[in-house]
Design a protein around this motif. Structure first.
Motif, PDB file in Angstrom:
ATOM      1  N   UNK A 232      46.002  35.644  46.322  1.00 18.52           N
ATOM      2  CA  UNK A 232      44.825  35.051  46.955  1.00 18.52           C
ATOM      3  C   UNK A 232      44.832  35.337  48.452  1.00 18.52           C
TER       4      UNK A 232
ATOM      5  N   UNK B 157      40.035  29.623  40.751  1.00 17.80           N
ATOM      6  CA  UNK B 157      39.288  30.859  40.531  1.00 17.80           C
ATOM      7  C   UNK B 157      38.306  30.706  39.379  1.00 17.80           C
TER       8      UNK B 157
ATOM      9  N   UNK C 276      44.706  29.423  38.754  1.00 19.09           N
ATOM     10  CA  UNK C 276      43.879  29.497  37.546  1.00 19.09           C
ATOM     11  C   UNK C 276      42.646  28.618  37.699  1.00 19.09           C
TER      12      UNK C 276
ATOM     13  N   UNK D  21      47.613  25.136  50.477  1.00 18.01           N
ATOM     14  CA  UNK D  21      46.522  25.923  49.909  1.00 18.01           C
ATOM     15  C   UNK D  21      45.630  25.098  48.990  1.00 18.01           C
TER      16      UNK D  21
ATOM     17  N   UNK E 244      37.670  37.258  46.217  1.00 23.09           N
ATOM     18  CA  UNK E 244      38.210  35.956  45.836  1.00 23.09           C
ATOM     19  C   UNK E 244      38.714  35.954  44.408  1.00 23.09           C
ATOM     20  N   UNK E 245      38.064  36.721  43.558  1.00 26.36           N
ATOM     21  CA  UNK E 245      38.429  36.633  42.152  1.00 26.36           C
ATOM     22  C   UNK E 245      39.549  37.582  41.743  1.00 26.36           C
TER      23      UNK E 245
ATOM     24  N   UNK F  15      54.161  38.344  39.501  1.00 27.77           N
ATOM     25  CA  UNK F  15      53.600  37.352  40.412  1.00 27.77           C
ATOM     26  C   UNK F  15      53.825  35.946  39.861  1.00 27.77           C
ATOM     27  N   UNK F  16      53.550  35.770  38.563  1.00 33.94           N
ATOM     28  CA  UNK F  16      53.651  34.426  37.994  1.00 33.94           C
ATOM     29  C   UNK F  16      55.107  33.990  37.863  1.00 33.94           C
TER      30      UNK F  16
ATOM     31  N   UNK G 167      54.415  33.573  42.944  1.00 32.62           N
ATOM     32  CA  UNK G 167      53.701  34.154  44.081  1.00 32.62           C
ATOM     33  C   UNK G 167      52.196  34.062  43.869  1.00 32.62           C
ATOM     34  N   UNK G 168      51.763  33.176  42.964  1.00 35.58           N
ATOM     35  CA  UNK G 168      50.358  33.215  42.549  1.00 35.58           C
ATOM     36  C   UNK G 168      49.381  33.156  43.710  1.00 35.58           C
ATOM     37  N   UNK G 169      49.709  32.334  44.715  1.00 42.37           N
ATOM     38  CA  UNK G 169      48.746  32.205  45.801  1.00 42.37           C
ATOM     39  C   UNK G 169      48.882  33.335  46.798  1.00 42.37           C
TER      40      UNK G 169
ATOM     41  N   UNK H 267      32.774  37.805  37.977  1.00 35.72           N
ATOM     42  CA  UNK H 267      32.997  36.423  37.562  1.00 35.72           C
ATOM     43  C   UNK H 267      33.058  36.254  36.052  1.00 35.72           C
TER      44      UNK H 267
ATOM     45  N   UNK I 276      42.550  37.433  42.726  1.00 33.58           N
ATOM     46  CA  UNK I 276      43.763  36.658  42.453  1.00 33.58           C
ATOM     47  C   UNK I 276      43.705  36.044  41.068  1.00 33.58           C
ATOM     48  N   UNK I 277      42.501  35.775  40.587  1.00 35.85           N
ATOM     49  CA  UNK I 277      42.377  35.262  39.220  1.00 35.85           C
ATOM     50  C   UNK I 277      42.918  36.293  38.237  1.00 35.85           C
TER      51      UNK I 277
ATOM     52  N   UNK J 115      34.430  31.280  39.788  1.00 39.46           N
ATOM     53  CA  UNK J 115      33.725  32.265  38.967  1.00 39.46           C
ATOM     54  C   UNK J 115      32.516  31.623  38.296  1.00 39.46           C
TER      55      UNK J 115
ATOM     56  N   UNK K  32      36.457  37.055  34.861  1.00 36.34           N
ATOM     57  CA  UNK K  32      37.376  35.946  35.169  1.00 36.34           C
ATOM     58  C   UNK K  32      37.149  34.792  34.201  1.00 36.34           C
TER      59      UNK K  32
ATOM     60  N   UNK L 146      46.646  36.342  38.176  1.00 27.18           N
ATOM     61  CA  UNK L 146      47.377  35.194  37.647  1.00 27.18           C
ATOM     62  C   UNK L 146      47.048  34.884  36.191  1.00 27.18           C
ATOM     63  N   UNK L 147      45.758  34.858  35.844  1.00 25.05           N
ATOM     64  CA  UNK L 147      45.396  34.260  34.556  1.00 25.05           C
ATOM     65  C   UNK L 147      45.969  35.010  33.344  1.00 25.05           C
TER      66      UNK L 147
ATOM     67  N   UNK M 109      51.759  26.615  41.491  1.00 22.72           N
ATOM     68  CA  UNK M 109      50.953  27.620  42.191  1.00 22.72           C
ATOM     69  C   UNK M 109      50.028  28.334  41.219  1.00 22.72           C
TER      70      UNK M 109
ATOM     71  N   UNK N 246      42.282  37.897  50.709  1.00 20.10           N
ATOM     72  CA  UNK N 246      41.486  37.509  51.870  1.00 20.10           C
ATOM     73  C   UNK N 246      41.888  38.312  53.095  1.00 20.10           C
TER      74      UNK N 246
ATOM     75  N   UNK O 137      28.670  32.775  38.878  1.00 19.71           N
ATOM     76  CA  UNK O 137      27.828  33.127  37.732  1.00 19.71           C
ATOM     77  C   UNK O 137      26.553  32.300  37.736  1.00 19.71           C
TER      78      UNK O 137
END
Lengths: 491, 315
Positions: free
Chosen positions: A85, B117, B114, B54, A248-249, A75-76, A80-82, A300, A251-252, B121, A303, A255-256, B109, A89, B125
């Motif tokens: 996301x 999100x 990063x 985005x 939502x998380x 992905x990175x 395609x990172x987004x 969370x 995608x984190x 998060x 993440x 990517x991360x 992107x 959704x 939290x």
């Protein structure tokens, strides 16, 4: 200069120490508010792994970390990172439809629904790409919001119709670890299996299409098919991780870890390994931390753990890290400052016809256009690095505070000569060889004097046939001058 | 128990406007919708041109910790502190994305993903840590409920009741955005399409970029209450993309935002009345329908190409 760096590092360590101590205190306060909540026993419980729920969550986070890390590295690298996301959704209407179909929260039907919706989302994105000129980011935004709107519409509809057991649907948005069932684990395992098999089978092809699409097309690799396969796998990975970290998380997690790994790995295999390890580490670490405190949501926290790892590595990695670059820049800056001071000192001595070795700070202030405090600080630096000694002036001016007087040490004098020599040689080189006007060369020489190496200087000297004076008629100190130690006594 | 209720034109189109109370309530909802559509649409046109569609999504997620911290610091759900906290967090989010992009090998992107999100998060939290004494409705932040706009307290100015507070805030922000865009139209235009040219003619490219991000954060935060985190993206992206099927010049696309906003709001409102669902979601669905229609009907659409292709199969 070294002492300055160590001082800087020391400051940083102290700063970080204070930060972590204060955060620990905060934590202690948070935990202290719980009644019989002891984080030591909690930690023990976690490490013993006797609790089936703990085991399940830890295993789930581990599996999710590995599969997200693996697919995330593609992905990175493919930017395609987004996409992750958007897909996360886009599965929402599928979740809602799966719920309506089953009539209650049944993981299997929700998964099927989410899978279909994710697939539809992937199809929409590729159709938009194929048939319109809309940019990728806009088409992602369109698919994301359209699908999510349909999903919310269905969810509010479900609420209005009044299905009984719909509360579990919320967990798909934020993730709910406590509701993690063994079915979810099987889902994660299957996703990991698929991803592993796909990557192992198509490793070379993926590499070729990712880094050079034209080339891979020319040797007959089905680019579009691979791209589509990758998209479907991302969707799969997202859906299987929903229960853990939520819509939502996810995608984190995609990517991360992969972005962290990209900070230091050069080869794809190493990259895959690192990012899956980082993902797994963040998964486990986050689960552990969330287990320590009360009311800490696992998703969370996972993440947050992985993004803290990312930022730590970004700051602290050797050579290219932000901290190291900053320290390096500071040491270069301080070296340049010292060299400029030495040069000024040389010029002042030269102006006095090499008679007087004492340089008053007032003179330096005049020449450099600096304030008194700045000059005092720089003199302090020179004295500190053993390039000069400082005393109070013997003949103070009537109405001024006592002046500092600078005398260069032999080492400092040699250094100053070398800098001045660099400067003047370069000026001469520019006028003689590059045909610059003599009044255009100063600024350039001002920059290059700090970076010219000994070898280059020798070369220039040979090229210019050991010149004695620069274009402005000033003396160029030669090597013999420098090695004999003092210009002043020889002239 | 049926998912799609029977379509009854009288009930859907006339009932909302049948009594004076309903008219006053619903007109406020409609006005709010229009303001949100226009403000986001104007900003969105530039955002789409810059290929940052985005970014709205990122900022709208990124403001969550700001909202929570503002709540914790001021202890109230007042608009002022919330707006401030959200704006600061949104700006922090866009600054961090920019910084990460320039100071690390991470691409645009990935740095967006990063940062937002992580912010989100952190926000979740914080919410979870404060459960018990925080009645912030996460559902409201995520989905928004435009239908509840008229419930906002009224503003009294010098003893006179001048109307709904949410409407005034949103109206003011919409006005600010439209007038700033009109004032600095040329500068924003040049920097959006050709940053190098803009730099060479002496425009402060970076500050214009930050200024646009500030406007984006402002409009996102203000519309959050009514359309929620995710549908802000719809209102940012759809108007300009839909209009760009028919027009290629930016001024026409910007003007198109206004009729499209009206269509989205009224369409969404009545769709929601029919299906009895969230109005914001229905607005986004209307926008999607408009987009698909434009996609099919625009001058060089793929439908015409397919038709033409079938007519001459040996071509």
């Amino acid at each position: 200069m070294d002492s300055r760096i160590t001082k800087g590092i020391k400051n940083w360590i102290i700063y970080l120490g204070i930060l972590s101590a204060s955060s620990l205190l905060l934590d202690a306060k948070q935990i202290g508010s719980g009644e019989e909540f002891n984080w030591l026993t909690q930690a023990e419980r976690f490490f013993e792994m006797k609790d089936p729920s703990v085991r399940r969550v830890a295993l789930g986070a581990l599996l999710m970390g590995i599969s997200c890390g693996l697919i995330g590295s593609f992905v990175v690298t493919r930017r395609l990172s987004l996409f992750g996301d958007t897909l996360s959704h886009a599965v929402l209407p599928g979740v809602a439809i799966g719920f309506i179909w089953a009539g209650e929260k049944d993981n299997f039907s929700l998964m099927i629904g989410a899978g279909l919706a994710g697939f539809a989302g992937v199809c929409c994105i590729s159709l938009l790409r194929k048939f319109t000129k809309i940019h990728q980011d806009s088409s992602l935004g369109i698919v994301l919001s359209a699908f999510y709107a349909i999903g919310i519409c269905l969810l509010t509809r479900i609420q209005k119709i009044g299905y009984s057991n719909q509360s579990g649907l919320d967990s798909f948005i934020f993730g709910q670890v406590s509701a993690l069932s063994s079915d979810d684990l099987i889902g994660l395992l299957i996703a990991l299996g698929f991803i592993g098999i796909f990557i192992v089978l198509n490793f070379r092809q993926l590499l070729a299409t990712g880094f050079d699409p034209q080339f891979s097309k020319s040797i007959g690799i089905p680019n579009d098919f691979l791209q589509f396969g990758l998209w479907v796998l991302i969707a799969f990975c997202v859906i299987s991780s929903l229960q853990l970290v939520g819509v939502i998380l996810v995608s984190a997690m995609l990517v991360i870890p992969a972005a962290t790994a990209s900070l230091f790995s050069k080869r794809m295999k190493e990259y895959l390994l690192l990012s899956s390890l980082l993902g797994a580490g963040a998964g486990l670490g986050g689960t552990f931390l969330s287990f320590l405190g009360k009311n800490l949501p696992a998703g969370p926290i996972i993440v947050l753990v992985s993004s803290s790892i990312f930022f730590l590595i970004l700051f602290l990695r050797p050579e290219k890290g932000v901290l190291f670059r900053w320290l390096n820049a500071r040491s270069v800056q301080s070296r340049i400052a010292i060299e400029n001071m030495l040069k000024t000192a040389f010029q002042i001595v030269e102006q006095n016809g090499f008679e007087d070795n004492e340089i008053s700070s007032l003179e330096i202030m005049k020449r450099r256009g600096l304030s008194r405090a700045e000059v005092e600080k720089e003199i302090e630096n020179l004295a500190h690095s053993g390039l000069a000694t400082k005393n109070l002036s013997s003949n103070p001016a009537a109405n001024l505070p006592p002046q500092t007087v600078l005398t260069l040490t032999p080492k400092g004098w040699e250094y100053a000569c070398r800098i001045v020599r660099n400067h003047r040689l370069w000026e001469l080189y520019l006028t003689d060889e590059a045909h610059y006007e003599p009044d255009h060369v100063h600024d350039d020489a001002e920059k290059i004097e700090h970076v010219l190496g000994e070898e280059t200087v020798r070369q220039i000297e040979r090229l210019l046939k050991n010149p004695k004076t620069d274009p402005h008629g000033k003396l160029i100190p030669s090597i013999t001058d420098i090695h004999q130690g003092s210009l002043s006594r020889s002239t | 128990m049926n998912l799609i209720p029977k379509f009854d034109p009288v009930r859907v189109f006339l009932e909302p406007w049948s009594t004076p109370e309903l008219i006053s309530w619903n007109s406020q909802v409609i006005l709010m919708g229009l303001l949100v559509c226009w403000a986001s649409g104007m900003i969105g046109s530039f955002i789409v041109v810059r290929r940052m569609a985005l970014m709205g999504d990122a900022i709208s997620h990124g403001i969550l910790p700001g909202v929570i911290i503002a709540f914790l610091a001021f202890g109230s759900l007042d608009v002022g502190p919330m707006l401030l906290g959200a704006c600061l967090a949104g700006l922090a989010c866009s600054f961090s994305i920019e910084w990460l992009q320039q100071n690390s090998p991470i691409k645009k992107d990935a740095s967006m993903a990063i940062v937002f999100t992580s912010f989100f998060a952190l926000g979740v939290t914080l919410i979870n840590l404060q459960t018990g004494h925080l009645d912030l409705d996460t559902d409201c932040v995520l989905y928004g409920e435009i239908g509840l706009t008229p419930l906002a307290p009224n503003i009294t100015l010098a003893g006179n009741n001048v109307g709904n507070r949410s409407l005034w805030v949103m109206g003011l922000i919409c006005l600010i955005i439209v007038s700033l865009i009109c004032l600095f139209y040329r500068q924003i235009l040049v920097t959006s399409f050709d940053a190098t040219l803009a730099h060479s003619i002496g425009l402060p490219v970076k500050s214009i970029q930050q200024f646009l991000m500030l406007l984006l954060a402002l409009s996102t935060v203000a519309s959050l209450e009514s359309v929620g985190v995710i549908l802000v993206v719809a209102m940012l992206v759809f108007p300009s993309v839909t209009a760009s099927f028919f027009f290629s010049r930016l001024p026409s696309i910007l003007v198109c935002t206004f009729p499209l906003g009206i269509a989205y709001t009224f369409g969404g409102f009545h769709l929601a009345y029919w299906l009895d669902c969230s109005i914001a979601a229905a607005m986004a669905i209307t926008a999607t329908v408009c987009f698909i229609a434009a996609l099919g009907l625009c001058p060089n659409s793929f439908l015409w190409k397919i038709v033409a292709h079938k007519k001459s199969p040996h071509n």
